[in-house]
Enzyme design. Structure first.
Site, PDB file in Angstrom:
ATOM      1  CD  GLU A  16      42.488  45.380  45.257  1.00 18.90           C
ATOM      2  OE1 GLU A  16      43.091  45.415  46.267  1.00 18.90           O
ATOM      3  OE2 GLU A  16      43.287  45.675  44.297  1.00 18.90           O
ATOM      4  CG  ASP A  42      48.456  43.565  54.201  1.00 17.49           C
ATOM      5  OD1 ASP A  42      48.584  44.165  52.885  1.00 17.49           O
ATOM      6  OD2 ASP A  42      47.570  42.702  54.596  1.00 17.49           O
ATOM      7  CE1 TYR A  81      48.597  47.052  43.832  1.00 17.84           C
ATOM      8  CE2 TYR A  81      46.308  45.926  44.577  1.00 17.84           C
ATOM      9  CZ  TYR A  81      47.641  46.712  44.812  1.00 17.84           C
ATOM     10  OH  TYR A  81      47.740  47.361  45.941  1.00 17.84           O
TER      11      TYR A  81
END
Length: 266
Positions: free
Chosen positions: A48, A59, A173
């Protein structure tokens, strides 16, 4: 008969997957290549490649710091995509998934974005802030280009798990917890039950990310899913070598990084 995508052709297995996340350009484009090659040597099955972004919703602080270092090195969405053939030239053989927020894609425009992906041999695409319900055009364009559009499913996706899983390509994911990325001490029983539920519906490998930071985490996930995604911990390992890098001790930095990755995933 369905044509096998480049992603599927390069993915050598569908179980026990190791999927590392690194930020393109952290701490420089050249060193991104070196770290990516070391990850491949230590068994990475998919890479990734994160595109640095100034306002990353998902994040945590570790990846935010990596993004700032990458932006200072001049990295952009276009340059991150153009890094893929350079990775190939240096020997990277595993599939590469471009991980980008949606705003940079909008700034370039869908047409030019997908032209860039195709020209540079990108195998997969992941856009974490694009809801499934709004992703149809991107999914269709990805399919036209033979690019696997990677879907995310989170614990708060409960009513949509089946729908998201049934449309998943490449791998699914599975976000192990709500909140931002970052290392965590443990995984809850609820998270493990959620992973098992996702696997009931998925026709592609289920890989688990967010908070995987120890070998114990890796072994636990291997018992419940098809793959493990590790980002913040790997970036912390890169950060730990910045002093060596700045002092020109790159061989030492790579040697220590490799040793730590091996301990993490073996």
């Amino acid at each position: 008969m369905l044509t096998k995508t480049s992603f599927q052709g390069k993915l050598k297995k569908t179980e026990d997957l190791f999927i590392p996340f690194i930020v393109a350009g952290d701490p420089s484009p050249e060193l991104t290549i070196q770290f990516a090659l070391r990850l491949q040597e230590e068994g990475a099955d998919v890479l990734e490649l994160g595109v640095p972004y100034s306002d990353p919703l998902a994040d945590g602080p570790t990846i935010q710091r990596a993004a700032q270092r990458a932006l200072k090195s001049g990295m952009s969405l276009r340059k991150a995509i153009e890094l893929v053939p350079k990775l190939r030239e240096h020997g990277l053989e595993i599939p590469v998934v471009i991980f980008t927020y949606y705003n940079p894609v909008l700034q370039i425009g869908h047409e030019e974005f997908f032209q860039l992906l195709g020209e540079n041999g990108v195998e997969g695409l992941l856009i974490p802030d694009l809801p499934f319900e709004e992703s149809e055009e991107i999914r269709n364009r990805s399919e036209e280009k033979g690019i696997e559009f990677i879907s995310l499913v989170a614990p708060n996706s409960d009513q949509r798990i089946k729908q998201i899983a049934e449309h998943a390509k490449g791998f699914l994911y599975c976000v192990s917890s709500l909140g931002v990325t970052g290392e965590r001490k443990e995984m809850s029983a609820e998270a493990l039950a959620f992973i098992e539920k996702v696997r009931q519906y998925s026709q592609v490998p289920v890989a688990v990310g967010f908070g995987i930071s120890t070998n114990d985490h890796v072994q636990l996930v291997r018992n419940h899913a098809d793959g493990v995604i590790i980002g913040s911990k790997i970036i912390r390992l890169i950060e730990a070598e910045l002093e060596n890098i700045e002092k020109g001790r790159m061989d030492e930095a790579l040697k220590h990084f490799t040793k730590e990755i091996r301990a993490l995933v073996q």
